[in-house]
Design an enzyme around this catalytic site. Structure first.
Site: not given
Ligand code: GRF
Length: 234
Positions: A18, A94, A97, A113, A145, A147, A149, A178
């Protein structure tokens, strides 16, 4: 009127596809943004290498180097704040926060997500979707927030679950969406920021965006749903 690029800080823990999508879109002129810093909680995350290859400064802030979660988050916030971002993007970061970080950037932290929230929050969202047997899944960009997601949804993309899909095939199709979704949302937030150039940026992002989404982000932050599953290791 001069257009100002939206300044981004991107938080990562892993692969960084991403992040790469954002960097590529900026480079190709498809996204009026600048990635000012990448901050990772994992020193050898491929995302850190991608950042450096793309000429983006990358910092590493590891949980294990701090005695408490709050001190870790303050260090993380410090690394982010130095870059003076308009928007903080969690792209495969991962960890959950909490207030020590989020209260420093009210209404300005978003996450991507891989499910249609509120379905399947937490880890292994694609596996959860397959196990449940849904016919459509997808991805969501939402405000963060306290929580898991659970923040206000900004935008989503739907992905059909095909017969014979496994976690890898479904994840790959969701990931393509994404990348487009995240770049699109950042672009729109940048445009909205520019429509309000005379207002302080922080105010624009938290007030104007939250109003547009029909939610009070300030209200959401602090409500937290008390869900602390999956990602958190603090
Ligand atoms: C993605 O699937 C995102 O939605 C999730 O973690 C993954 C991260 O992928 N939160 P990358 O590190 O961006 O390849």
């Amino acid at each position: 009127m001069s257009i100002r690029s939206i300044r981004l800080a991107v938080l990562v823990s892993g692969r960084g596809s991403n992040l790469q999508a954002i960097v590529d879109a900026v480079r190709a002129g498809r996204l009026q943004a600048s990635v000012e810093v990448v901050v990772s909680d994992v020193a050898d995350a491929p995302a850190v290498a991608r950042a450096r290859e793309g000429g983006v400064p990358a910092a590493v802030v590891r949980r294990r180097d701090y005695p408490s979660r709050a001190e870790f988050e303050l260090a993380l916030a410090g690394a982010v704040e130095k870059a003076r971002p308009d928007l903080v993007v969690l792209a495969g970061f991962m960890r959950l926060l909490g207030p020590a970080f989020l209260d420093r950037f009210p209404g300005r932290v978003i996450n991507i997500h891989p499910s249609l929230l509120p379905a399947f929050p937490g880890l292994e969202a694609q596996k959860q979707a397959l196990e449940y047997g849904v016919k459509f899944s997808g991805c969501t960009v939402h405000y963060v927030d306290y929580g898991m997601d659970s923040g206000a949804i900004i935008d989503q993309r739907v992905v059909e679950v095909m017969p014979g899909d496994d976690v890898d095939s479904l994840s790959a199709r969701i990931l393509e969406q994404e990348h487009e979704l995240l770049v699109g949302v950042i672009g729109r937030m940048g445009e909205q920021m520019n429509e309000h150039v005379n207002e302080p940026v922080n105010e624009q992002m938290s007030e104007q965006m939250s109003e547009q989404m029909g939610r009070r982000i300030g209200g959401k932050i602090g409500e937290g749903r008390g869900v602390r599953r999956g990602r958190e290791q603090a």
